[in-house]
Write an enzyme that holds these catalytic residues in place. Sequence first.
Site, PDB file in Angstrom:
ATOM      1  N   GLU A  97      13.797  -4.860   0.477  1.00 41.83           N
ATOM      2  CA  GLU A  97      13.467  -3.440   1.142  1.00 41.83           C
ATOM      3  C   GLU A  97      14.491  -2.659   1.548  1.00 41.83           C
ATOM      4  O   GLU A  97      14.417  -1.187   1.183  1.00 41.83           O
ATOM      5  CB  GLU A  97      12.680  -4.043   2.666  1.00 41.83           C
ATOM      6  CG  GLU A  97      12.193  -2.553   3.197  1.00 41.83           C
ATOM      7  CD  GLU A  97      13.046  -1.865   4.055  1.00 41.83           C
ATOM      8  OE1 GLU A  97      12.415  -0.636   4.725  1.00 41.83           O
ATOM      9  OE2 GLU A  97      14.209  -2.131   4.236  1.00 41.83           O
ATOM     10  N   GLU A  98      15.736  -2.987   1.785  1.00 40.61           N
ATOM     11  CA  GLU A  98      16.704  -2.222   2.086  1.00 40.61           C
ATOM     12  C   GLU A  98      17.548  -1.683   0.792  1.00 40.61           C
ATOM     13  O   GLU A  98      18.207  -0.857   1.125  1.00 40.61           O
ATOM     14  CB  GLU A  98      18.039  -3.024   2.967  1.00 40.61           C
ATOM     15  CG  GLU A  98      17.444  -3.629   4.086  1.00 40.61           C
ATOM     16  CD  GLU A  98      17.497  -2.586   5.390  1.00 40.61           C
ATOM     17  OE1 GLU A  98      17.490  -1.495   5.223  1.00 40.61           O
ATOM     18  OE2 GLU A  98      17.291  -3.088   6.499  1.00 40.61           O
TER      19      GLU A  98
ATOM     20  N   ASP B 205      16.492  -5.748  12.265  1.00 40.12           N
ATOM     21  CA  ASP B 205      15.987  -5.033  11.305  1.00 40.12           C
ATOM     22  C   ASP B 205      16.099  -6.061   9.877  1.00 40.12           C
ATOM     23  O   ASP B 205      17.373  -6.226   9.470  1.00 40.12           O
ATOM     24  CB  ASP B 205      16.856  -3.875  10.957  1.00 40.12           C
ATOM     25  CG  ASP B 205      16.434  -2.939   9.662  1.00 40.12           C
ATOM     26  OD1 ASP B 205      15.273  -3.251   9.053  1.00 40.12           O
ATOM     27  OD2 ASP B 205      17.325  -2.267   9.458  1.00 40.12           O
TER      28      ASP B 205
ATOM     29  N   ASP C  27       8.233  -3.638  10.946  1.00 44.20           N
ATOM     30  CA  ASP C  27       9.670  -3.333  10.344  1.00 44.20           C
ATOM     31  C   ASP C  27      10.457  -2.925  11.806  1.00 44.20           C
ATOM     32  O   ASP C  27      10.232  -1.947  12.082  1.00 44.20           O
ATOM     33  CB  ASP C  27       9.829  -2.497   9.489  1.00 44.20           C
ATOM     34  CG  ASP C  27      11.304  -2.197   8.697  1.00 44.20           C
ATOM     35  OD1 ASP C  27      11.934  -2.994   9.509  1.00 44.20           O
ATOM     36  OD2 ASP C  27      11.356  -1.478   7.848  1.00 44.20           O
TER      37      ASP C  27
ATOM     38  N   HIS D  62       9.696  -7.037   5.862  1.00 41.50           N
ATOM     39  CA  HIS D  62      10.773  -7.369   4.854  1.00 41.50           C
ATOM     40  C   HIS D  62      11.815  -8.598   5.535  1.00 41.50           C
ATOM     41  O   HIS D  62      12.317  -8.413   6.541  1.00 41.50           O
ATOM     42  CB  HIS D  62      11.602  -6.043   4.376  1.00 41.50           C
ATOM     43  CG  HIS D  62      12.425  -5.687   5.547  1.00 41.50           C
ATOM     44  ND1 HIS D  62      13.867  -5.967   5.609  1.00 41.50           N
ATOM     45  CD2 HIS D  62      12.490  -4.576   6.454  1.00 41.50           C
ATOM     46  CE1 HIS D  62      14.305  -5.103   6.436  1.00 41.50           C
ATOM     47  NE2 HIS D  62      13.610  -4.116   6.881  1.00 41.50           N
TER      48      HIS D  62
END
Length: 547
Positions: free
Chosen positions: A312-313, A279, A344, A267
């Site tokens: 994604e978050e 991240d 990820d 992502h």
Amino acid sequence: MTQRRTFSRSALAGVAATALTGAMVWGGSSGAWAAPPLEFADTVTVEAIMERLGALQSIADAPGNGGNRSAGSPGYEASGQYVESVLQEAGYVTTRQVFDVTTQTIVSQSVAVDGETLTAEQAIPMTYTPGTPSITFDAVAPTVSTGCTADEWAGVSATDRIAVVSRGVCSFTEKSLVAAAAGARAVLIYNSEPGPLNGTFGEVTAGTVPTFGIEADRGAALLAEIGEGPVPISVALEQTVDTVSTFNVIAETGTGRPDNVVMLGAHLDSVPEGPGINDNGSGSATLLEVAVQLAKQGELNNMVRFAWWGAEELGLVGSTHYVDDLAVNDPDALGRIATYLNFDMVGSPNYIIGTYDADESSVPADVEIPEGSAETEDVFENYFTSIGQPFVGTSFDGRSDYQAFIDNDIPASGLFTGADDVKTEEEVALFGGIAGETHDQNYHQAGDDLANINQEALGIMSRAIAFATASLANDTVLINGVAAPVDETPGPPTAPAPAPKPQPALAATGSSETVPLVIASALTLLLGATIVTVRAGRRYERTSPRS
């Protein structure tokens, strides 16, 4: 859909050492593939990945980008443009898959338990939870801690109370819906492992109540207090919800059989709180460098498709949109994906070396695991074992972008260096670092910047990713029975080979077709393929990839 076959994991142990060495014939019938996996792994360097991470950091830092690269933001648009430009320069044709997503902005929040006000890190609103003006009610717990069904609330007076339930078994959304149906006005979900609980409903859902994640030890203390008498809890949450447009970036190799696609994804979006360099800039930048180096190789046996997921978050929205779109508009395409690899967070500062535990040898899974997932995991584990690199299993729980793939019976695996779990003494013995601190102390914070990357971890993981990409680009026979073609071009006359010594029969499970396929696999391995199936022993248990 390609028939998926499962083969004995010990059948090819005898060729493991040969398959993991360097100088071998590679590339099936064409012979155009330039490097076997270990050599290809050398082309993907930490220095190059760090340069790409520097570009993502510069994007987050640029005026008007607010220090982040979150979905729908100018920083995300610039991140997408950067990935597209690098891919196009390498010769790829890129595709943007555009979709709408709901975003949530927390304006203010407050949670107090028995007069103690919790910090924003101690009580984290679930993404897409509804808001509420300030309310105060006594705490209540279900008869079964997970609170997933009406039966688990049977006999409990939850009306005008604030529910306290544990993580696990069902989704956060289901917990909130069931508690609300029982009469609760808000929900605190406590973690099932050390560390904060940062969760999502996945989408705005009617019938839910304000829901927060809290730490496991706080939940345990709260349950003990409830057993002794009334425990007042106050909750307030002001938020705004908007719909924005965002996108995935997709690219695939121009060679390789299109009916046996190896897919890799990471992502691209960050949280609004920071630039998201670990991240998940770490996974995105590594995938980008692997794609660039793969474009320099010769003809592939299997097509390789890369994806940089958006949102994604916000609940795995981009990857779910991609898979759902295929399921509706091109369902046969799902069957043409041999396996999906997810990356990820692969540069955590207080890292572990983790593989998604598809065979549940260390950590039980909370999801149905498609056939071929454990064999995909073997590619990473055999590589780590061959170089003497310790690793641990992390929970195969669908908390990242492989969820939609496994929901559609596509094999999956991936790598993970840790997020908000606390590092153990056993992990320190394996990987170094600091016991008692989280794997990424800057997880979902402004401090997740370029200085947050552990380059040692990044180097270990990036080589493993490159190795797996090259391996599977050549051969997925142990995942779905599709072997690389064998070069049958006549060569110069040679002296007759000595008669081989008798060997025990290769064991295989599945249909009657599996025995010749396994023999073909052994031949491919002897020519340089690397998907051997020697199981590596796990020494320590870990849980779970982040969402």
